[in-house]
Design a protein around this motif. Structure first.
Motif, PDB file in Angstrom:
ATOM      1  N   ASN A  75      -6.056  -4.148  -8.658  1.00 51.04           N
ATOM      2  CA  ASN A  75      -6.311  -3.575  -7.334  1.00 51.04           C
ATOM      3  C   ASN A  75      -5.164  -2.730  -6.796  1.00 51.04           C
ATOM      4  N   ILE A  76      -4.214  -2.364  -7.634  1.00 48.92           N
ATOM      5  CA  ILE A  76      -3.150  -1.452  -7.215  1.00 48.92           C
ATOM      6  C   ILE A  76      -3.469  -0.084  -7.809  1.00 48.92           C
ATOM      7  N   THR A  77      -3.463   0.946  -6.953  1.00 50.00           N
ATOM      8  CA  THR A  77      -3.780   2.287  -7.440  1.00 50.00           C
ATOM      9  C   THR A  77      -2.572   3.191  -7.270  1.00 50.00           C
ATOM     10  N   ALA A  78      -2.446   4.125  -8.180  1.00 45.76           N
ATOM     11  CA  ALA A  78      -1.357   5.099  -8.135  1.00 45.76           C
ATOM     12  C   ALA A  78      -1.965   6.480  -8.013  1.00 45.76           C
ATOM     13  N   LEU A 113       1.673   4.451  -4.223  1.00 45.91           N
ATOM     14  CA  LEU A 113       1.014   3.220  -4.663  1.00 45.91           C
ATOM     15  C   LEU A 113       0.317   2.602  -3.468  1.00 45.91           C
ATOM     16  N   THR A 114      -0.885   2.114  -3.678  1.00 43.57           N
ATOM     17  CA  THR A 114      -1.606   1.390  -2.626  1.00 43.57           C
ATOM     18  C   THR A 114      -2.071   0.064  -3.190  1.00 43.57           C
ATOM     19  N   TYR A 160      -1.705  -8.428   0.172  1.00 45.02           N
ATOM     20  CA  TYR A 160      -0.349  -8.468  -0.397  1.00 45.02           C
ATOM     21  C   TYR A 160       0.660  -8.215   0.712  1.00 45.02           C
ATOM     22  N   THR A 161       0.620  -9.057   1.748  1.00 49.11           N
ATOM     23  CA  THR A 161       1.524  -8.873   2.885  1.00 49.11           C
ATOM     24  C   THR A 161       2.971  -9.067   2.454  1.00 49.11           C
ATOM     25  N   GLY A 162       3.839  -8.423   3.147  1.00 47.19           N
ATOM     26  CA  GLY A 162       5.255  -8.527   2.818  1.00 47.19           C
ATOM     27  C   GLY A 162       5.701  -7.452   1.848  1.00 47.19           C
ATOM     28  N   TRP A 163       4.787  -6.680   1.300  1.00 44.92           N
ATOM     29  CA  TRP A 163       5.137  -5.607   0.360  1.00 44.92           C
ATOM     30  C   TRP A 163       5.405  -4.341   1.144  1.00 44.92           C
TER      31      TRP A 163
END
Length: 188
Positions: free
Chosen positions: A166-169, A178-179, A184-187
């Motif tokens: 679920n991470i896209t570049a 990057l999203t 994913y809080t804290g990132w």
């Protein structure tokens, strides 16, 4: 006892010198007691050394507390080491003994004994988000209790994902973006 003076009976002027307990030769016990003291004047030629008894009241010493964290922020599920250091307020001295209650937002977590004036608590159970950690020293026969103020704000962030799910570049104009999901809080 340190320093001090005695009033000269002839002209009421102070006579500088030092006081010392003669029995016992250390600090008297807490509470009320009658102690033998020796006054040694600075000028021993014109004034005699005196030994007498005095009534003494010794109160428990006040304390202060400092609470800290070995890692802040810390990762979810990993042990967080919290420490509470209890110290006497002058003129108190020594190393406090007894126990400390750790709390999270006022909710009791555990009680830990002091070792050398320090209570250490390891916990993996703090959940995601901010936690207001307080500690309360309950005191002992020689020291009054205390709490830390302000509270320690301990932040727990999520454990990073083990894969790029679920991470896209996206590359645009030579910039890489990057999203990831908002969970994913804290990132940053």
């Amino acid at each position: 006892l340190s320093g001090g003076s005695v009033t000269n009976g002839n002209d009421a002027s102070p006579v500088p010198g030092t006081f010392a307990f003669t029995s016992p030769a250390t600090v008297p016990p807490l509470g009320f007691s009658t102690q033998s003291v020796k006054f040694t004047p600075t000028d021993t030629i014109n004034f005699p050394t005196l030994t007498t008894t005095v009534d003494v009241i010794v109160d428990p010493a006040n304390t202060t507390m400092l609470v800290g964290s070995a890692a802040n922020p810390a990762v979810e599920g990993v042990n967080v080491t919290l420490t509470a250091t209890v110290s006497p307020v002058a003129p108190g001295a020594g190393i406090p003994t007894g126990t400390v209650d750790f709390k999270d937002g006022g909710v009791y977590l555990t009680t830990v004994g002091l070792v050398g004036g320090v209570a250490t608590y390891d916990t993996p159970s703090l959940t995601l988000g901010s936690h207001n950690i307080t500690a309360e020293y309950l005191g002992d026969g020689n020291y009054n209790g205390s709490t830390n103020s302000p509270a320690l704000t301990q932040v727990i962030i999520p454990f990073p994902p083990t894969s790029a799910t679920n991470i896209t570049a996206t590359v645009s104009g030579g910039n890489l973006t990057l999203t990831w999901p908002s969970s994913y809080t804290g990132w940053t």
